[in-house]
Enzyme design. Structure first.
Site, short mmCIF file in Angstrom:
data_model
loop_
_atom_site.label_atom_id
_atom_site.label_comp_id
_atom_site.label_asym_id
_atom_site.label_seq_id
_atom_site.Cartn_x
_atom_site.Cartn_y
_atom_site.Cartn_z
N GLU A 33 -7.37 -4.70 0.18
CA GLU A 33 -8.16 -5.38 -0.92
C GLU A 33 -8.11 -6.90 -0.77
O GLU A 33 -8.77 -7.61 -1.22
CB GLU A 33 -7.45 -4.94 -2.07
CG GLU A 33 -7.99 -3.63 -2.57
CD GLU A 33 -6.75 -2.64 -3.11
OE1 GLU A 33 -5.66 -3.04 -3.24
OE2 GLU A 33 -7.18 -1.68 -3.23
N HIS A 37 0.81 -1.15 0.09
CA HIS A 37 0.13 -0.11 0.01
C HIS A 37 0.83 1.31 -0.05
O HIS A 37 1.87 1.26 0.63
CB HIS A 37 -0.99 -0.02 1.30
CG HIS A 37 -1.94 1.03 1.05
ND1 HIS A 37 -1.60 2.41 1.34
CD2 HIS A 37 -3.18 1.07 0.84
CE1 HIS A 37 -2.85 3.00 1.49
NE2 HIS A 37 -3.70 2.36 1.04
#
Lengths: 384, 384
Positions: free
Chosen positions: B314, B256
């Site tokens: 995710e 991320h």
């Protein structure tokens, strides 16, 4: 805690390199696709300006003809979109609300790829959406777009249902060119931010239109017209402006965040308006505007001597569009019709050299709160 | 020429002060409305989280009941919007395209003011739009929203047409809470930029949804599920991940931009998924996910030792939503259903202390080009 200085308006923060437009706020200069705005705007058709932004050069006759046809072929809207626009008109939603609804559904019944074809589609469809909405507002049925007319002429034709005069078309072309692009204003920056996530062109265009709607961005020419009409009626610009300034309010149509010199677009639109009004024999309204400009500039210098406040693009947008016969309710939507060309060029530019836009923030809330079940909360003492 | 350093992604540029969420990327900590995410997400209903963001405190029983009813009353969509969604489904437009179309028209037949009422309306209507679109995709008619169900339960009910199991509802609540807000990500920043022009909430929400759609933002959980299913079938996570890394491709669901430690949302969603799968008796799929996480983390450390790449939000979004029974096609739209609460809170926060967002750009195009009429241009040598 992040140790960076807060930049809430991103003033002077450069977020992109662009070939599309250059603003020199100190000297009041604007370059669009390499051309000074006064060189391009009064001469080009809107299609030429769009082609310029998308290709970094003007088209020759053959290219222009092909491009005109390519845009004209993408003008129609689906029945579902027409229903939404009818509903919006019935409820007297604003033209920008209607445009947002129409744009967001503009990919329906379109087989354009998510690149240049969709860019062309979005540019082409704005006048159809705006004119259809306006016809519904008048209790009339929409006028089918005509393929033989240029972008500007067809917009007026669909709005009025009759062939527009040449002067009106030229006036509108000049307006559309003048405001087609203007650096990283809020709507263009919004469009670039949306595609920075690798989202699609329709999402980006819809987002940009939503940003343009705001009174601090595209929503100002309407109030300028109200002011012009009031002054035209009273014939006393000095009293009118002095009242506003004495009440500590803002005089609409003067000043711009970026320009310290006169907004070069005001210059171009002022000339276009002068030409248009002198030919149409309605010089008196234009004279009111010139007089209001003179008086307003003088009084603003008196009340706010620290910052020169000259007429901006919105001032002469109101004068010119009103002269052409575009209703006040469609001023911002007509601005959107122009700016769509710039948005598309910026979006394609962003996609060629993309980086996700993700700023940061300062946090000034609590931390470490502990969960309590709802049954144990008693907030009655917190309520007003 | 502007003398500022280019910041194309606005990385480390702080554009707002917020009380809504705080991200500590170094330590992998996320605070929502004062609560560490692990404290809030597994315990609250979505309505409680939204109330928290809008009021900076959790509601008591009476306030929560009133708020639930206020949201439930704003769930319905008009026939015109339903027609657009049917058309979108027929053409197999994506759920996010359908959501953008539905949101942009969400003010039709609504008499909400452009403040909290519209915020409530927009939050309430997302599940209805998404579920109606999905029903049309299945060739079915939309299910009328039920007023007695909470936000999460009603979303599942409208999608399936039957009462959802308690475990599924709890799983979805936890997911919605976990991703309700996350600093100034691209979509939230887009929403704030749109209202910074003093535009309206619907325009801002539509714009934000358009930004979330992008694969670099909200569009990633789908591909994670594809990967999980493939690995589940082959039973060879190591071979699968090694192939990706040998080809120089990105392993979905790991890493991320903001978090250098593990994404704290992955932690919360992993626990929620574990609870959900163990009760539903489909532990084997969850085991595949755990194994892929273990192998992926190990191999990423081997191939990219300079940056620790852990599973992100995710990864476990895909695991949890798939377990609950939400189709892959609706993953990003479900994310939008959650994030709408955060968007609305940010928009209202921006409106309370607003400044127009208007960055600047560097220009690298020509200047001083001179107009030539189209008849005099010969570009044939320039064309490919």
């Amino acid at each position: 805690m992040i140790d960076t200085k807060l930049k809430p308006g991103l003033e002077d923060v450069a977020v992109a390199t662009t070939r599309l437009s250059s603003i020199d706020g100190e000297h009041g200069a604007l370059v669009i696709g390499g051309y000074p705005i006064a060189e391009l705007a009064p001469n080009a058709t809107y299609e030429e300006s769009v082609y310029l932004l998308l290709n970094d050069r003007l088209p020759d006759e053959e290219e222009l003809e092909r491009f005109r046809r390519e845009l004209a072929d993408r003008r129609s809207i689906s029945e579902e979109v027409a229903s939404i626009l009818r509903q919006a008109a019935t409820e007297e939603a604003s033209a920008m609300d209607a445009l947002r609804m129409g744009l967001s559904a503009a990919t329906l019944q379109s087989n354009a790829n998510d690149g240049r074809e969709t860019a062309h589609r979005l540019i082409a469809v704005v006048p159809t959406i705006v004119a259809a909405y306006w016809r519904f507002r008048q209790g009339k049925v929409p006028v089918t777009p005509r393929l033989d007319l240029g972008h500007a002429a067809n917009l007026l034709y669909m709005m009025w249902g009759e062939d527009p005069a040449e002067d009106a078309v030229r006036g509108l072309e000049t307006y559309l060119n003048t405001v087609i692009d203007h650096g990283l204003n809020a709507s263009t920056f919004t469009a670039r931010t949306v595609v920075s996530t690798e989202s699609d062109l329709v999402s980006a265009a819809t987002a940009a239109a939503g940003a343009l709607k705001g009174p601090l961005h595209g929503g100002a020419p309407g109030p300028v017209l109200d002011m012009l009409k009031a002054v035209h009626q009273t014939g006393d610009p000095e009293g009118f402006v002095r009242d506003i300034l004495e009440n500590g309010e803002r005089v609409m149509g003067f000043g711009h965040r970026v320009y310290r010199a006169r907004d070069p677009r005001a210059e171009v639109l002022s000339s276009a308006a002068e030409r248009f009004y002198s030919r149409s024999g309605r010089d008196d309204f234009f004279e009111t505007a010139k007089e209001l400009e003179r008086v307003g500039t003088k009084l603003l210098l008196e009340y706010k001597p620290d910052r020169p406040l000259k007429t901006n693009v919105e001032f002469y947008t109101a004068v010119l569009l009103h002269g052409i016969g575009i209703p006040r309710e469609l001023f911002t939507a007509t601005f959107a019709a122009a700016r769509m060309g710039g948005w598309m060029a910026h979006i394609l530019e962003q996609k060629r050299d993309n980086q996700l836009v993700r700023p940061t923030s300062h946090y000034d809330g609590d931390t470490g709160r502990v969960w309590t079940p709802v049954q144990e909360r008693k907030n009655s003492h917190l309520r007003k």
